[in-house]
Design an enzyme around this catalytic site. Structure first.
Site, PDB file in Angstrom:
ATOM      1  N   LYS A   1       9.059 -20.024   1.014  1.00  0.00           N
ATOM      2  CA  LYS A   1       8.674 -19.167   1.928  1.00  0.00           C
ATOM      3  C   LYS A   1       7.618 -18.275   1.417  1.00  0.00           C
ATOM      4  O   LYS A   1       8.090 -17.191   0.732  1.00  0.00           O
ATOM      5  CB  LYS A   1       9.854 -18.334   2.528  1.00  0.00           C
TER       6      LYS A   1
ATOM      7  N   GLU B   1      11.676 -10.928  -9.715  1.00  0.00           N
ATOM      8  CA  GLU B   1      10.234 -10.220 -10.117  1.00  0.00           C
ATOM      9  C   GLU B   1       9.991  -9.137  -9.170  1.00  0.00           C
ATOM     10  O   GLU B   1       9.521  -9.453  -7.971  1.00  0.00           O
ATOM     11  CB  GLU B   1       9.215 -11.430 -10.572  1.00  0.00           C
TER      12      GLU B   1
ATOM     13  N   CYS C   1       1.641  -6.040  -9.773  1.00  0.00           N
ATOM     14  CA  CYS C   1       2.828  -5.565 -10.271  1.00  0.00           C
ATOM     15  C   CYS C   1       2.559  -4.781 -11.657  1.00  0.00           C
ATOM     16  O   CYS C   1       3.256  -3.982 -12.256  1.00  0.00           O
ATOM     17  CB  CYS C   1       3.945  -6.422 -10.305  1.00  0.00           C
TER      18      CYS C   1
ATOM     19  N   GLU D   1       5.855   3.358  -7.367  1.00  0.00           N
ATOM     20  CA  GLU D   1       4.873   2.355  -7.177  1.00  0.00           C
ATOM     21  C   GLU D   1       3.956   2.725  -5.794  1.00  0.00           C
ATOM     22  O   GLU D   1       4.447   2.602  -4.847  1.00  0.00           O
ATOM     23  CB  GLU D   1       5.516   1.123  -7.148  1.00  0.00           C
TER      24      GLU D   1
HETATM   25  P1  NAD Z   1       7.987  -7.760   0.007  1.00  0.00           P
HETATM   26  O1  NAD Z   1       9.289  -7.421  -0.842  1.00  0.00           O
HETATM   27  O2  NAD Z   1       7.640  -6.936   1.226  1.00  0.00           O
HETATM   28  O3  NAD Z   1       8.102  -9.187   0.383  1.00  0.00           O
HETATM   29  C1  NAD Z   1       8.246 -10.328  -0.676  1.00  0.00           C
HETATM   30  C2  NAD Z   1       8.563 -11.410   0.188  1.00  0.00           C
HETATM   31  O4  NAD Z   1       9.986 -11.206   0.754  1.00  0.00           O
HETATM   32  C3  NAD Z   1       7.882 -11.902   1.679  1.00  0.00           C
HETATM   33  O5  NAD Z   1       7.711 -13.218   1.398  1.00  0.00           O
HETATM   34  C4  NAD Z   1       8.638 -11.260   2.575  1.00  0.00           C
HETATM   35  O6  NAD Z   1       8.593 -12.035   3.770  1.00  0.00           O
HETATM   36  C5  NAD Z   1      10.101 -11.528   2.049  1.00  0.00           C
HETATM   37  N1  NAD Z   1      11.017 -10.809   2.543  1.00  0.00           N
HETATM   38  C6  NAD Z   1      11.078  -9.837   3.345  1.00  0.00           C
HETATM   39  N2  NAD Z   1      12.437  -9.236   3.869  1.00  0.00           N
HETATM   40  C7  NAD Z   1      13.164 -10.339   3.327  1.00  0.00           C
HETATM   41  C8  NAD Z   1      14.448 -10.364   3.746  1.00  0.00           C
HETATM   42  N3  NAD Z   1      15.295  -9.899   4.475  1.00  0.00           N
HETATM   43  N4  NAD Z   1      15.051 -11.578   3.153  1.00  0.00           N
HETATM   44  C9  NAD Z   1      14.316 -12.420   2.452  1.00  0.00           C
HETATM   45  N5  NAD Z   1      12.994 -12.377   2.156  1.00  0.00           N
HETATM   46  C10 NAD Z   1      12.391 -11.297   2.808  1.00  0.00           C
HETATM   47  O7  NAD Z   1       6.898  -7.443  -1.126  1.00  0.00           O
HETATM   48  P2  NAD Z   1       5.430  -7.686  -1.025  1.00  0.00           P
HETATM   49  O8  NAD Z   1       5.039  -6.476   0.016  1.00  0.00           O
HETATM   50  O9  NAD Z   1       4.978  -9.139  -0.436  1.00  0.00           O
HETATM   51  O10 NAD Z   1       4.841  -7.570  -2.351  1.00  0.00           O
HETATM   52  C11 NAD Z   1       4.600  -6.430  -3.150  1.00  0.00           C
HETATM   53  C12 NAD Z   1       5.898  -6.180  -4.385  1.00  0.00           C
HETATM   54  O11 NAD Z   1       5.972  -7.411  -4.923  1.00  0.00           O
HETATM   55  C13 NAD Z   1       5.469  -4.880  -5.221  1.00  0.00           C
HETATM   56  O12 NAD Z   1       6.774  -4.072  -5.159  1.00  0.00           O
HETATM   57  C14 NAD Z   1       5.126  -5.624  -6.385  1.00  0.00           C
HETATM   58  O13 NAD Z   1       5.306  -4.772  -7.529  1.00  0.00           O
HETATM   59  C15 NAD Z   1       5.941  -6.771  -6.398  1.00  0.00           C
HETATM   60  N6  NAD Z   1       5.500  -7.825  -7.206  1.00  0.00           N
HETATM   61  C16 NAD Z   1       6.244  -8.393  -8.413  1.00  0.00           C
HETATM   62  C17 NAD Z   1       5.711  -9.065  -9.567  1.00  0.00           C
HETATM   63  C18 NAD Z   1       6.356  -9.635 -10.483  1.00  0.00           C
HETATM   64  O14 NAD Z   1       6.110 -10.454 -11.309  1.00  0.00           O
HETATM   65  N7  NAD Z   1       7.076  -8.521 -11.044  1.00  0.00           N
HETATM   66  C19 NAD Z   1       4.608  -9.984  -8.957  1.00  0.00           C
HETATM   67  C20 NAD Z   1       3.702  -9.516  -7.905  1.00  0.00           C
HETATM   68  C21 NAD Z   1       4.487  -8.713  -6.854  1.00  0.00           C
END
Ligand code: NAD
Length: 498
Positions: free
Chosen positions: A184, A259, A293, A391
């Site tokens: 997803k 992650e 990130c 963040e």
């Molecule tokens: P997010 O947590 O809002 O969403 C990530 C994914 O989770 C999306 O596909 C979203 O649809 C899904 N999601 C949302 N609610 C959910 C639920 N209830 N159950 C299951 N899945 C659900 O994050 P974002 O805004 O897409 O990305 C930004 C974040 O990602 C930042 O905090 C960033 O630091 C982190 N990030 C971390 C890394 C790493 O390698 N550590 C890399 C990239 C991004």
């Protein structure tokens, strides 16, 4: 470089389930508006719980059939490597989709396709190195084999900031291990992940091994996390959703790797050459609009050298080209959506309200149609301010100062995160003290954000669970099965023994 234009018509996508391209069962769709241009650029199936369950069943049946896991490592290698070469062939097409959906600069998006292909290549090699272990050291007549077996069906949930790159940190390694998957992607950037289905099909992947659905976190991600038919979730995204996934996954105690977010410090000592490191500081914070990130969003600099540093970082940051992400010279594109835009502006307001000094930027760029924010720098930042420990995920740099090593370590560790950190010094002792004491999964010394498929990546504290990349990453997708073989069969004398 080739010129890229906003397409006249948006792209229509379908879900990829059991090797077929299908609409959502409700026939509903959703759209994505390009944050750099304000135009619709993609239309995707709005998947629901039923669609997700069908995709999980497809992955489960593919896993049970062993059509993929029973191939030799060399056969799996071939398909994974072919995928790498198709990603390279289609790099510009994939990059354009990502630029339109995410607002990231096109030249950066093209580079990301090469990084992604490199991980597919590396994973292809890993497929041939699954060997398990043997132990003949527990008795003369006992031979133990520790076999490595694929964990099963893996649910993969990814964010919007590096869509194809992040799925490429998960999927090829899981495929090398012999797993099947349901993916997803973020609802904001599903295009390239859906197209990956086409690429995998062309590379020769059997039907049902990889299934890809567009849709929202709830219901699609939620159904994956809760399903008893999913054996593992690998998630990249925010710490808040990561915690939610851990709770939702408890039903069948599936394995979860995460992650998550970061608030990464770059610590600068007086002996470091500021002219040398300044570009890494500016790149570290403004790369991908700060929506990274690994964003180097906190500078922790020795007070002796802060004045000259501020002058240089401001001069350098002013030179960064911000604008239309389709312009190959642009380095900072558009912010992903209104919600994130507002969040960044709120942090800028909180920095001012909590007493930091705004030294550069801080405003929306109104001369452009999309969602653009000026490269921003705060000075006089104190460790307890929100802009110092939360963040922001935007182009906002916070500059803090220190006097002693101990103080630098304390400020660096003063967040819930522990993803990455940087140290700039010519002194080996200082570098060693810092690398030992900073809580981070990656510490860069005299560079920022280098990375290789060969090197593990992941977070300490609330930045994550588990590691991606590197030779051990394949173990995340495998179980160890111990087989104990006695060469002198005997069942013992438990019944009658004293
Ligand atoms: P997010 O947590 O809002 O969403 C990530 C994914 O989770 C999306 O596909 C979203 O649809 C899904 N999601 C949302 N609610 C959910 C639920 N209830 N159950 C299951 N899945 C659900 O994050 P974002 O805004 O897409 O990305 C930004 C974040 O990602 C930042 O905090 C960033 O630091 C982190 N990030 C971390 C890394 C790493 O390698 N550590 C890399 C990239 C991004």
């Amino acid at each position: 470089m080739k010129t890229f234009r906003l397409p006249e018509k948006h792209k229509e996508y379908k879900n990829f389930i059991n090797g077929k391209w299908v609409e959502s069962s409700s026939n509903e769709t959703f759209e994505r508006i390009s944050p750099g241009h304000g135009e619709v650029v993609g239309c995707y199936p709005l998947s629901n719980q039923r669609d997700t369950e069908i995709a999980i069943l497809s992955a489960r049946n593919a896993f049970k059939s062993k059509e993929w896991s029973h191939l030799t490592g060399a056969e799996r290698e071939k398909i994974i490597r072919k995928t790498a070469s198709i990603i390279r062939e289609r790099a510009e097409e994939l990059a354009l989709i990502e630029t339109l959906e995410s607002g990231k600069p096109i030249s950066q998006a093209i580079d990301e396709m090469e990084w992604a292909a490199g991980i597919w290549d590396y994973s292809a090699t890993l497929a041939r190195h699954i060997a398990g272990e043997a132990n003949t050291n527990v008795g003369n007549d006992m031979t133990v084999m520790m076999q490595k077996v694929p964990i099963g069906v893996v649910g993969m949930i990814t964010p919007w900031n590096f869509p194809l790159l992040i799925i490429s940190q998960k999927l090829p390694i899981a495929l090398a291990a012999g797993c099947t998957a349901v993916i997803k992607p973020s609802e904001l950037t599903p295009g390239t992940t859906l197209l990956l289905g086409e690429i995998l099909q062309e590379a020769g992947l059997p039907n049902g091994v990889v299934n890809i659905l567009a849709g929202y976190g709830n219901p699609v991600g939620q159904t994956l996390a809760e399903s008893n038919d999913v054996d593992m979730i690998t998630f990249t995204g925010s710490t808040a959703v990561g915690k939610h996934i851990v709770r939702a996954s408890a039903g069948n105690l599936k394995k979860v790797t995460l992650e998550l977010g970061g608030k990464n410090p770059q610590i600068i000592f007086p002996d470091a050459d500021i002219d040398v490191l300044i570009d890494a500081v500016v790149f570290g914070i403004y790369f991908n609009m700060g929506e990274c990130c690994n964003s180097g969003s906190r500078i922790i600099i020795h007070e002796e050298v802060v004045t000259s540093f501020i002058e240089k970082v401001v001069t350098h940051a002013k030179k960064v080209k911000v604008g239309d992400p389709l312009d190959p010279k642009v380095k900072v594109g558009a912010i992903i959506n209104n919600k994130q835009f507002d969040k960044i502006m709120e942090y800028i307001a909180s920095g001012k309200a909590q007493g930091a000094t705004l030294k550069l930027g801080g405003n929306r760029i109104t001369s452009k149609k999309g969602l653009f924010i000026e490269p921003t720098i705060f000075i006089d930042v104190k460790p307890e301010m929100d802009i110092a420990c939360e963040e922001i995920f935007g182009p906002v740099l916070s500059i803090l100062t220190f006097k002693t090593n101990e103080e630098a370590i304390e400020i660096a560790n003063n967040t819930v995160y522990g993803l990455s950190a940087g140290v700039w010094t010519k002194d080996l002792d200082t570098a060693m003290i810092m690398t030992r004491n900073i809580d981070a999964g990656t510490v860069w010394v005299n560079n920022w954000m280098s990375g290789y498929p060969e090197i593990p990546f992941g977070g300490m504290k609330q930045s994550g669970l588990g590691r991606e990349l590197g030779p051990q990453s394949i173990n995340e997708f495998m179980e160890t099965k111990s087989i104990l073989i006695k060469s002198n069969p005997a069942s013992g004398n438990w019944t009658y023994g004293s």
